[in-house]
Design an enzyme around this catalytic site. Structure first.
Site, PDB file in Angstrom:
ATOM      1  N   ASP A 224      42.641-109.044 -51.094  1.00  0.00           N
ATOM      2  CA  ASP A 224      41.528-109.890 -51.297  1.00  0.00           C
ATOM      3  C   ASP A 224      40.380-108.884 -51.097  1.00  0.00           C
ATOM      4  OD1 ASP A 224      40.324-112.498 -51.116  1.00  0.00           O
ATOM      5  OD2 ASP A 224      40.094-112.031 -48.998  1.00  0.00           O
ATOM      6  N   SER A 225      39.083-109.677 -51.235  1.00  0.00           N
ATOM      7  CA  SER A 225      37.753-108.959 -51.145  1.00  0.00           C
ATOM      8  C   SER A 225      37.687-108.449 -49.775  1.00  0.00           C
ATOM      9  CB  SER A 225      36.940-109.715 -51.484  1.00  0.00           C
ATOM     10  OG  SER A 225      36.735-111.032 -50.887  1.00  0.00           O
TER      11      SER A 225
ATOM     12  N   TYR B 214      33.570-111.132 -53.602  1.00  0.00           N
ATOM     13  CA  TYR B 214      33.675-111.063 -55.142  1.00  0.00           C
ATOM     14  C   TYR B 214      33.245-112.417 -55.788  1.00  0.00           C
ATOM     15  CZ  TYR B 214      37.370-107.627 -54.858  1.00  0.00           C
ATOM     16  OH  TYR B 214      38.286-106.468 -54.923  1.00  0.00           O
ATOM     17  N   GLY B 215      33.104-113.415 -54.881  1.00  0.00           N
ATOM     18  CA  GLY B 215      32.715-114.743 -55.570  1.00  0.00           C
ATOM     19  C   GLY B 215      31.322-114.989 -56.329  1.00  0.00           C
TER      20      GLY B 215
ATOM     21  N   CYS C  65      43.178-113.951 -53.544  1.00  0.00           N
ATOM     22  CA  CYS C  65      42.019-114.176 -53.535  1.00  0.00           C
ATOM     23  C   CYS C  65      41.989-115.262 -54.719  1.00  0.00           C
ATOM     24  CB  CYS C  65      41.107-112.815 -53.877  1.00  0.00           C
ATOM     25  SG  CYS C  65      39.410-113.249 -54.591  1.00  0.00           S
ATOM     26  N   ASN C  66      41.347-116.397 -54.578  1.00  0.00           N
ATOM     27  CA  ASN C  66      41.309-117.241 -55.699  1.00  0.00           C
ATOM     28  C   ASN C  66      40.405-116.741 -56.976  1.00  0.00           C
ATOM     29  OD1 ASN C  66      42.596-120.037 -54.743  1.00  0.00           O
ATOM     30  ND2 ASN C  66      41.477-119.003 -53.213  1.00  0.00           N
ATOM     31  N   THR C  67      39.250-116.154 -56.579  1.00  0.00           N
ATOM     32  CA  THR C  67      38.112-115.706 -57.380  1.00  0.00           C
ATOM     33  C   THR C  67      38.857-114.531 -58.478  1.00  0.00           C
ATOM     34  OG1 THR C  67      36.611-115.915 -55.846  1.00  0.00           O
ATOM     35  CG2 THR C  67      35.758-114.890 -57.760  1.00  0.00           C
TER      36      THR C  67
ATOM     37  N   GLU D 244      33.811-114.189 -42.751  1.00  0.00           N
ATOM     38  CA  GLU D 244      33.476-112.514 -42.542  1.00  0.00           C
ATOM     39  C   GLU D 244      32.823-112.204 -41.172  1.00  0.00           C
ATOM     40  OE1 GLU D 244      34.815-109.908 -44.234  1.00  0.00           O
ATOM     41  OE2 GLU D 244      36.169-111.195 -45.414  1.00  0.00           O
TER      42      GLU D 244
ATOM     43  N   CYS E 165      39.558-121.220 -51.713  1.00  0.00           N
ATOM     44  CA  CYS E 165      39.022-119.891 -51.425  1.00  0.00           C
ATOM     45  C   CYS E 165      39.953-119.326 -50.189  1.00  0.00           C
ATOM     46  CB  CYS E 165      37.704-119.635 -51.330  1.00  0.00           C
ATOM     47  SG  CYS E 165      36.976-117.966 -50.389  1.00  0.00           S
ATOM     48  N   THR E 166      40.474-118.275 -50.136  1.00  0.00           N
ATOM     49  CA  THR E 166      41.523-117.884 -48.990  1.00  0.00           C
ATOM     50  C   THR E 166      40.675-117.679 -47.888  1.00  0.00           C
ATOM     51  OG1 THR E 166      41.325-115.455 -49.819  1.00  0.00           O
ATOM     52  CG2 THR E 166      43.475-116.995 -50.674  1.00  0.00           C
ATOM     53  N   HIS E 167      39.299-117.615 -47.907  1.00  0.00           N
ATOM     54  CA  HIS E 167      38.537-117.455 -46.747  1.00  0.00           C
ATOM     55  C   HIS E 167      38.320-118.844 -45.766  1.00  0.00           C
ATOM     56  CE1 HIS E 167      37.115-113.529 -48.040  1.00  0.00           C
ATOM     57  NE2 HIS E 167      36.888-113.307 -47.025  1.00  0.00           N
TER      58      HIS E 167
HETATM   59  N1  DGL Z   1      38.755-114.932 -50.722  1.00  0.00           N
HETATM   60  C1  DGL Z   1      38.052-114.797 -51.911  1.00  0.00           C
HETATM   61  C2  DGL Z   1      38.522-116.253 -52.650  1.00  0.00           C
HETATM   62  O1  DGL Z   1      39.730-116.814 -52.531  1.00  0.00           O
HETATM   63  C3  DGL Z   1      36.721-114.651 -52.043  1.00  0.00           C
HETATM   64  C4  DGL Z   1      35.896-114.374 -51.309  1.00  0.00           C
HETATM   65  C5  DGL Z   1      34.482-113.447 -51.946  1.00  0.00           C
HETATM   66  O2  DGL Z   1      34.787-112.471 -52.011  1.00  0.00           O
HETATM   67  O3  DGL Z   1      33.553-114.259 -52.355  1.00  0.00           O
HETATM   68  O4  DGL Z   1      38.223-116.543 -53.791  1.00  0.00           O
END
Ligand code: DGL
Length: 308
Positions: A26-27, A58-59, A89-91, A169, A203-205
């Protein structure tokens, strides 16, 4: 998505066996929510996690940049001999799944968008589904397509919530600031969509903020995320390929499939962590929400700094 790459398709490598780790990236710390679900469902499996903390988020990046970053992160894990790759990571899943599957073929590559869409379709009765995600995921519309492919009459409402990534984060998962931001993002959406009954944490966060998000939306909406469904897909894929780790996959005298990875005993799959920047910070924040399942292994000295 088709993407140009500076790399040729991955060179043929020796086949990896069941004792090799599952690679997850993931990011940042968000993918740890998927790692945790993997640990719960597949407790014997060795896990190797990479957080691309140097280049987070990444988003907000363009699709081309995310594809490039995702390939570089994946390559580190593939070079360490993983048997399956999870894009936690969904993105990155939204834009790079097809590309990584081609580049690293025949390695199985699993993203989190399809499992998240599956969970949403199972949970929603009304068919009106709210997806919270990053700007990149919303822009590409991957969730909408994945949900509609399963349920043609679904109405999908997407909302970008980039500050949730920053909060996760930062390790800020509760309290008045988190609640205020959750209300700011969600109140209008819920007012405009009174029939919505399912909210996807796309988003996994976001699952680390689940309590605050749940409090902001109230009991009307069922919250779903892709972690558990993804772990199920991984288990199915490994079983289909005869790659599930069991204690007999790696007798104690056998050399570890991956240098530096201890051979785990039953129910004690090892976890190793890589970060592209600030490994101590990654460990500190990650441990906040990893729960007992993985926090003991996520010690600052156990996180290796890598350069992509
Ligand atoms: N955790 C990531 C996701 O699932 C992205 C978070 C990011 O880096 O913006 O999309």
């Amino acid at each position: 998505m088709a993407a140009s790459s500076s790399h040729a398709p991955h060179a043929a490598r020796p086949a990896v066996g069941a004792a090799a780790p599952i690679g997850v990236f993931d990011s940042g710390v968000g993918g740890l929510t998927v790692l945790r679900a993997l640990r719960e469902r597949l407790p014997d499996e060795p896990l190797l996690y990479l957080g691309d903390t140097a280049r987070l988020p990444y988003g907000s990046k363009s699709a081309g940049t995310v594809v490039r970053y995702a390939e570089q992160a994946a390559r580190v894990l593939v070079d360490r001999g993983v048997k399956l790759l999870v894009i936690a990571c969904n993105t990155a899943s939204a834009v790079a799944l097809e590309h990584l599957s081609e580049v690293f073929h025949p390695l199985p590559v699993i993203g989190v968008v399809e499992p998240g869409a599956e969970a949403a379709c199972l949970a929603s009765r009304s068919g009106e589904i709210v997806v919270l995600a990053t700007e990149g995921t919303v822009r590409g519309g991957a969730y909408e397509r994945a949900i509609r492919a399963r349920r043609g009459d679904a109405r999908v409402v997407q909302t970008a919530c980039p500050l949730f990534v920053a909060l996760a984060e930062e390790g800020w998962v509760s309290g008045p600031i988190v609640e205020a931001i959750a209300h700011r993002y969600l109140d209008g959406v819920l007012r405009e969509h009174p029939d919505a009954d399912c909210l996807v944490l796309g988003c996994t966060h976001f699952p680390v903020l689940r309590a605050a998000i749940s409090a902001a939306v109230g009991p009307r909406l069922t919250l779903v995320d892709s972690a558990e469904t993804t772990a199920r897909v991984v288990a199915r894929e490994l079983a289909a390929r005869g790659l599930l780790h069991t204690p007999s996959s790696a007798p104690p005298s056998a050399p570890s499939a991956t240098p530096g990875m201890p051979i785990p005993a039953a129910g004690q799959g090892s976890a190793r962590f890589l970060a592209t920047d600030a490994p101590a910070r990654f460990a500190r924040v990650g441990a906040v929400f990893m729960g007992e399942a993985l926090a003991p292994e996520l010690r600052p000295e156990a996180v290796e700094l890598v350069d992509l």
